[in-house]
Design a protein around this motif. Sequence first.
Motif, mmCIF file in Angstrom:
data_model
loop_
_atom_site.group_PDB
_atom_site.id
_atom_site.type_symbol
_atom_site.label_atom_id
_atom_site.label_comp_id
_atom_site.label_asym_id
_atom_site.label_seq_id
_atom_site.Cartn_x
_atom_site.Cartn_y
_atom_site.Cartn_z
ATOM 1 N N GLY A 166 0.778 -1.231 0.000
ATOM 2 C CA GLY A 166 0.000 0.000 0.000
ATOM 3 C C GLY A 166 0.806 1.276 0.000
ATOM 4 N N ASP A 167 2.134 1.190 0.159
ATOM 5 C CA ASP A 167 2.972 2.388 0.208
ATOM 6 C C ASP A 167 3.337 2.808 -1.214
ATOM 7 N N VAL A 168 2.837 3.961 -1.627
ATOM 8 C CA VAL A 168 3.090 4.442 -2.996
ATOM 9 C C VAL A 168 4.094 5.588 -3.018
ATOM 10 N N SER A 169 4.703 5.874 -1.868
ATOM 11 C CA SER A 169 5.631 7.009 -1.807
ATOM 12 C C SER A 169 6.858 6.772 -2.669
ATOM 13 N N ASN A 170 7.210 5.497 -2.835
ATOM 14 C CA ASN A 170 8.348 5.160 -3.679
ATOM 15 C C ASN A 170 7.841 4.327 -4.852
ATOM 16 N N GLY A 171 7.835 4.942 -6.021
ATOM 17 C CA GLY A 171 7.310 4.239 -7.187
ATOM 18 C C GLY A 171 8.081 2.983 -7.539
ATOM 19 N N ASP A 172 9.353 2.932 -7.106
ATOM 20 C CA ASP A 172 10.178 1.765 -7.419
ATOM 21 C C ASP A 172 9.697 0.512 -6.686
ATOM 22 N N GLU A 173 8.924 0.693 -5.622
ATOM 23 C CA GLU A 173 8.443 -0.458 -4.859
ATOM 24 C C GLU A 173 7.223 -1.100 -5.515
ATOM 25 N N GLY A 174 6.657 -0.428 -6.494
ATOM 26 C CA GLY A 174 5.507 -0.999 -7.183
ATOM 27 C C GLY A 174 5.928 -2.097 -8.147
ATOM 28 N N ILE A 175 5.011 -3.000 -8.406
ATOM 29 C CA ILE A 175 5.255 -4.110 -9.325
ATOM 30 C C ILE A 175 4.411 -3.888 -10.571
ATOM 31 N N GLU A 176 5.057 -3.700 -11.706
ATOM 32 C CA GLU A 176 4.300 -3.518 -12.935
ATOM 33 C C GLU A 176 3.807 -4.868 -13.441
ATOM 34 N N VAL A 177 2.514 -4.926 -13.720
ATOM 35 C CA VAL A 177 1.898 -6.156 -14.219
ATOM 36 C C VAL A 177 1.412 -5.895 -15.637
ATOM 37 N N PRO A 178 1.872 -6.665 -16.609
ATOM 38 C CA PRO A 178 1.421 -6.434 -17.989
ATOM 39 C C PRO A 178 -0.061 -6.729 -18.158
ATOM 40 N N LYS A 179 -0.713 -5.880 -18.916
ATOM 41 C CA LYS A 179 -2.142 -6.090 -19.200
ATOM 42 C C LYS A 179 -2.341 -7.395 -19.957
ATOM 43 N N GLY A 180 -1.449 -7.650 -20.880
ATOM 44 C CA GLY A 180 -1.536 -8.876 -21.654
ATOM 45 C C GLY A 180 -2.721 -8.874 -22.599
ATOM 46 N N THR A 181 -2.875 -9.952 -23.297
ATOM 47 C CA THR A 181 -3.994 -10.087 -24.242
ATOM 48 C C THR A 181 -4.912 -11.234 -23.857
#
Length: 210
Positions: free
Chosen positions: A164-179
Amino acid sequence: MLIPLSSLQQQSSNPRRHRDVVRSTIVTHKRSLLLAIALLGILHYYRSARFGEQSQSNTKIIKQGSVTSSSFLYPSNEAHPYVLDYNTNEYDFTKTKTPKVIEFYDPKCGACQAFKHNYIEVAKKVIEERPNVQFYGVSCEVYRSVCDLYSVKRFPKIIVFPNGDVSNGDEGIEVPKGTGTIYFLSARLLKALRTKEEIDMDASKLSAGT
């Protein structure tokens, strides 16, 4: 027959008087014309000045009113309570500490528009298994600075914040939308939403199984 001298003098003076009258009339008309031109010039100047002020005012109104309903993909009447369209007043994801999934989109992006329904359905499916997860959409047309904080260069971009901590964008995990289908994207998001404890627990189970 003799013509009186006075009559000859009167006749000779009439053409001169006529020329004088004509000249005087021409001068008067010229002055009137110049005065009319001057007045028209002044009137045009003030009209132009007023039009310029009005144009600037209209430009300000357009800029202030540039954010419309078409600037967002997830209005409350369509997506609430599953997807919250970010705004700084009511749905500000930076003020909550719950796990969250954030889609950064451009409302004019065809892929984003096509993905809208799936994102809402994915949110429903994930929330059924994890009721504490919040789903957000962020319009990069309106909140460009927010999207820049998370290095959004293409659309749509989905980032998961398990803690839940969004202060550091690097901690986020990018998930591909995919098809793939809603099921597969839901599975990818549920995997990304696992906490460190859950990941360690899964690893222990795998180790025990081997």
